[in-house]
Write an enzyme that holds these catalytic residues in place. Structure first.
Site, short mmCIF file in Angstrom:
data_model
loop_
_atom_site.label_atom_id
_atom_site.label_comp_id
_atom_site.label_asym_id
_atom_site.label_seq_id
_atom_site.Cartn_x
_atom_site.Cartn_y
_atom_site.Cartn_z
N LYS A 1 0.70 4.84 -11.30
CA LYS A 1 -0.41 3.97 -10.90
C LYS A 1 -0.86 3.08 -12.06
O LYS A 1 -1.31 1.94 -11.84
CB LYS A 1 -1.57 4.79 -10.34
CG LYS A 1 -1.26 5.39 -8.97
CD LYS A 1 -0.90 4.32 -7.95
CE LYS A 1 -0.69 4.86 -6.56
NZ LYS A 1 -0.38 3.81 -5.56
N TYR B 1 1.90 10.88 -11.46
CA TYR B 1 1.20 9.98 -10.54
C TYR B 1 0.36 8.98 -11.33
O TYR B 1 0.36 7.78 -11.03
CB TYR B 1 0.32 10.79 -9.60
CG TYR B 1 -0.44 9.97 -8.58
CD1 TYR B 1 0.23 9.34 -7.53
CD2 TYR B 1 -1.82 9.82 -8.66
CE1 TYR B 1 -0.45 8.60 -6.59
CE2 TYR B 1 -2.51 9.08 -7.73
CZ TYR B 1 -1.83 8.47 -6.70
OH TYR B 1 -2.51 7.72 -5.77
N THR C 1 -8.43 10.81 4.05
CA THR C 1 -7.15 10.55 4.70
C THR C 1 -6.39 11.86 4.85
O THR C 1 -6.73 12.87 4.22
CB THR C 1 -6.29 9.58 3.87
OG1 THR C 1 -5.99 10.20 2.61
CG2 THR C 1 -7.01 8.25 3.63
N ASN D 1 0.79 -1.21 0.00
CA ASN D 1 0.00 0.00 0.00
C ASN D 1 0.83 1.28 0.00
O ASN D 1 0.34 2.32 -0.40
CB ASN D 1 -0.91 -0.02 1.24
CG ASN D 1 -1.59 1.30 1.48
OD1 ASN D 1 -2.45 1.70 0.71
ND2 ASN D 1 -1.19 2.00 2.55
#
Length: 249
Positions: free
Chosen positions: A160, A156, A191, A90
């Site tokens: 991913k 990013y 988060t 993760n």
């Protein structure tokens, strides 16, 4: 709740956010959990919460961009608990939200080191142990950015997408050796990382989500536990969006 009784699991980035929620959920499902992370204070706090609930857990300092750290994490897991059955890879970083020509070169290297190489290192050393043990299950954290493209997030998004592709290829490598490899693709989730990226208001992303709200870490954790469990025994090579419908648009 899916059953992970008597399993031994690794969670990277398990000291906060989705990783913390997953580590707690995996422990509730019966697994012994080894948390790998860079922040020992956060990691040990989650370990203590797991132990307080009556389950087994330890923390191992780990920077996933360093292969020696990852190998030490896997070796510590086996030395403490005798084997490795499950892994949730993760740990990751998000980078800058700016057009591609404004992305920094150093930032690109950092994202590749953490998000791509880090997942590779984790799977490499985890799978070596799982082959010795006769099987296992792995879940990687991809993203809705690993399934679609979004402006301002070129690097990013690229990292991913790499996680999504690596998940598919690894699943095929080990499909006949009793090792399943899947990923989750979270949408906006409440988060600290999202709060930082939105200037302190993660719920500002709610309008982007068909369900009209952002997700909670435990909603991603539940999907992770299911994918790791025997309930998902015929699922491999899949990236499961957990995104309130974002990828359906």
């Amino acid at each position: 709740m899916a059953d992970l009784s008597d399993k031994v699991a690794i969670v990277t980035g398990g000291g906060s956010g989705i990783g913390e929620a997953a580590a707690l959920a995996m422990a509730r499902a019966g697994a012994a959990v080894v948390i790998g992370g860079r922040d020992a204070v956060k990691g040990e706090r989650v370990v203590q919460a797991i132990r307080d609930s009556g389950s087994r857990a330890i923390f191992q300092p780990t920077d996933v961009s360093r292969p020696d750290d990852v190998k030490a994490l896997v070796d510590r897991t086996v030395s403490e608990f005798g084997r490795l059955d499950l892994a949730y890879n993760n740990a990751g970083a998000d980078g800058e939200q700016v057009p591609l020509h404004q992305q920094g070169v150093d930032g690109a290297s950092f994202l590749v080191d953490v998000n791509i190489k880090g997942v590779f290192y984790c799977m490499k050393y985890e799978i070596e142990q799982m082959l010795r043990a006769g099987g296992g299950a792995i879940v990687n954290t991809s993203s809705i950015f690993g399934l679609n493209g979004y402006p301002g997030w070129s690097l990013y998004t690229a990292t991913k997408h790499a996680v999504t592709g690596m998940t598919k290829a690894a699943a095929l490598d080990y499909a006949q050796q009793n090792i399943r490899v899947n990923a989750v693709g979270p949408g906006p989730v409440e988060t600290a990382l999202l709060a930082k990226g939105t200037g302190g208001d993660p719920h500002s992303y709610a309008a982007f989500v068909p369900m009209g709200r952002i997700g909670q870490p435990d909603e991603i954790a539940d999907a992770v536990v299911w994918l790791l469990s025997d309930d998902a025994r015929y699922v491999t090579g899949h990236t499961l969006p957990v995104d309130g419908g974002v990828c359906a648009q």
